[in-house]
Design an enzyme around this catalytic site. Structure first.
Site, mmCIF file in Angstrom:
data_model
loop_
_atom_site.group_PDB
_atom_site.id
_atom_site.type_symbol
_atom_site.label_atom_id
_atom_site.label_comp_id
_atom_site.label_asym_id
_atom_site.label_seq_id
_atom_site.Cartn_x
_atom_site.Cartn_y
_atom_site.Cartn_z
ATOM 1 C CD GLU A 188 -3.095 -0.317 0.029
ATOM 2 O OE1 GLU A 188 -3.090 -0.019 -1.179
ATOM 3 O OE2 GLU A 188 -3.737 -1.279 0.491
ATOM 4 N N GLY A 233 -16.428 5.622 -3.052
ATOM 5 C CA GLY A 233 -15.682 6.123 -1.900
ATOM 6 C C GLY A 233 -15.289 5.043 -0.913
ATOM 7 N N GLY A 290 -12.852 2.876 -1.418
ATOM 8 C CA GLY A 290 -11.459 2.472 -1.603
ATOM 9 C C GLY A 290 -11.333 1.182 -2.390
ATOM 10 C CG LEU A 291 -13.699 -1.698 -2.248
ATOM 11 C CD1 LEU A 291 -15.002 -2.481 -2.058
ATOM 12 C CD2 LEU A 291 -12.513 -2.555 -1.794
ATOM 13 C CB SER A 292 -10.434 0.718 -7.762
ATOM 14 O OG SER A 292 -9.244 0.878 -7.081
ATOM 15 C CB SER A 293 -16.066 3.162 -7.735
ATOM 16 O OG SER A 293 -15.698 4.334 -7.041
ATOM 17 C CD GLU A 331 -8.397 8.892 -10.148
ATOM 18 O OE1 GLU A 331 -9.057 8.077 -10.829
ATOM 19 O OE2 GLU A 331 -8.812 9.393 -9.095
ATOM 20 C CG ASP A 350 -6.327 1.964 -7.575
ATOM 21 O OD1 ASP A 350 -5.633 1.161 -6.934
ATOM 22 O OD2 ASP A 350 -6.727 3.045 -7.102
HETATM 23 C C1 GLA Z 1 -5.156 4.671 -4.252
HETATM 24 C C2 GLA Z 1 -4.371 5.011 -5.514
HETATM 25 C C3 GLA Z 1 -3.366 3.908 -5.854
HETATM 26 C C4 GLA Z 1 -2.498 3.558 -4.647
HETATM 27 C C5 GLA Z 1 -3.365 3.336 -3.411
HETATM 28 C C6 GLA Z 1 -2.528 3.153 -2.171
HETATM 29 O O1 GLA Z 1 -5.956 3.555 -4.471
HETATM 30 O O2 GLA Z 1 -5.247 5.194 -6.607
HETATM 31 O O3 GLA Z 1 -2.585 4.288 -6.955
HETATM 32 O O4 GLA Z 1 -1.538 4.553 -4.420
HETATM 33 O O5 GLA Z 1 -4.249 4.415 -3.182
HETATM 34 O O6 GLA Z 1 -1.773 1.991 -2.252
#
Ligand code: GLA
Length: 386
Positions: A33, A122, A124-127, A160, A172
């Site tokens: 992370e 929101g 943190g699962l990359s929507s 992004e 992501d």
């Molecule tokens: C977000 C960012 C990623 C990464 C994570 C942390 O998801 O989009 O690129 O930096 O935080 O690991």
């Protein structure tokens, strides 16, 4: 929603049938992370849930954007495709179109686009990455632009940066484009070389716990972490030339860490160097079937993100602490950018009901928010589904 329901929704929105349907997944990161923009490795998996995009050409030379979660249709003509909008979800697909144009692609056809996703926003699962990747994947297929999956990820990342104003790493978008069912992606974020590692967890499941914390991934705090790591590199460069923190082993870091005079930058750097080592150890442990070691490394990752990187906050800390108390939890940590969102836990199958009941009740008692739990299924990267 089923494919049929999506098709019906498209017809209702645009009074004509969709010509194609695409999908790109969200992701959960198992470990690694805040290493991606530091040139380190990450170890995420694509999820079976994500974002769908349906489209059909129109003859009006405009792009129509509609999402089933938003009331209005946003219409833009071709000369509006390189300017970001003030506060709109459309910035994600629009940012991707702007990148196509930057790479020399000319739009000749307009498209009617309908989006629907089931990644909680929101969390943190990359929507957002799944929306960028599905857009890039769909346009690439429609327009025959021959971008490969890595290009698609890079296009999403730039979107992004320039349209969502988050200076994110590549993790992501990369896993949304390149993920594979039942595998985690061991990605070197410097070279973009990757290996698909089978995730065979006998009798163990990946459980995602959503804190529903009111703070979302805050682009200000995220960009600040990126800047602090850059500062650490600059200060280290007075004694040793390097581009990324991830180039240093823990022993090398110890020998030159005093060059980082800024105490905050020093803590951030210590997290990154340790996390790079933990990620490498965790991938080896998984390959060797040593899930117990994998779990310990997850716990250590959380502690470092809490103490040195300072991106957890009370909700994520509470969720992880409550998980650590349960028998049958092999490891638990925050996943994604932090500042709210989700934790990821490895839980023995027989302990899952207790986990959900007890972690859920204790989290709600301490934080005052009812959490949600999902048993993750690892899915494939972006694809055309019809
Ligand atoms: C977000 C960012 C990623 C990464 C994570 C942390 O998801 O989009 O690129 O930096 O935080 O690991």
């Amino acid at each position: 929603m089923t494919k049929q329901e999506l098709k019906t929704a498209f017809e209702k929105s645009y009074s004509k049938p969709a010509e194609a349907i695409y999908f790109a997944p969200g992701r959960v990161n198992l470990i690694g992370e805040h290493t991606d923009y530091n040139g380190g490795a990450v170890f995420p998996c694509a999820l079976s849930f994500g974002t769908n995009l349906l489209l059909a050409k129109n003859d009006k030379k405009v792009m129509n954007f509609k999402s089933l979660n938003q009331p209005e249709i946003v219409t833009l003509n071709f000369n509006q495709l390189t300017t970001r909008l003030e506060k709109s979800w459309v910035n994600y697909p629009l940012g991707v179109m702007a990148q196509f144009i930057k790479r020399g692609v000319t739009f000749t056809d307009g498209y009617d686009i309908l989006i629907w996703g089931n990644v909680p926003n929101g969390a943190g699962l990359s929507s957002s990455a799944s929306l960028e990747v599905v857009t890039a994947f769909a346009l690439n297929d429609q327009m025959g632009t021959n971008f490969n999956r890595t290009d698609i990820a890079l296009i999403g990342q730039k979107a992004e940066h320039e349209f969502a104003l988050v200076n994110c790493g590549i993790m992501d978008q990369f896993v949304s484009a390149n993920g594979a069912k039942d595998h985690a992606v061991h990605l070197n974020c410097d070279t973009l070389e990757f290996e698909l590692v089978p995730v065979k967890l006998e009798g163990v499941k990946i459980v995602i716990s959503n804190t529903h914390s009111p703070h979302k991934l805050d682009s200000g705090a995220y960009n600040q972490r990126v800047a602090e790591c850059k500062k650490a590199v600059e200060q280290l460069n007075t004694v040793r030339l390097l581009k990324y923190l991830a180039e240093l082993t823990e022993a090398e870091f110890k020998s030159i860490e005093s060059a980082i005079t800024d105490p905050v930058a020093h803590k951030r750097a210590r997290h990154v160097v340790g996390e790079v080592q933990r990620t490498s150890d965790a991938v080896k442990a998984l390959k060797a079937g040593d899930i117990a070691l994998f779990g310990k490394l997850m716990n250590a990752s959380h502690a470092s993100l809490r103490d040195d990187y300072e991106v957890t906050g009370p909700e994520l800390d509470c969720m992880a602490e409550e998980a650590w108390k349960i028998d049958g939890v092999i490891g638990s940590r925050m996943t994604g950018g932090g500042f709210g969102g989700c934790t990821v836990s490895l839980v023995k199958e027989e302990a899952i009901d207790t986990f959900i009941a007890q972690v859920g009740a204790n989290y709600e008692k301490r934080i005052g928010i009812k959490p949600d739990f999902y048993i993750a299924e690892i899915g494939d990267g972006a694809t055309k589904i019809a």
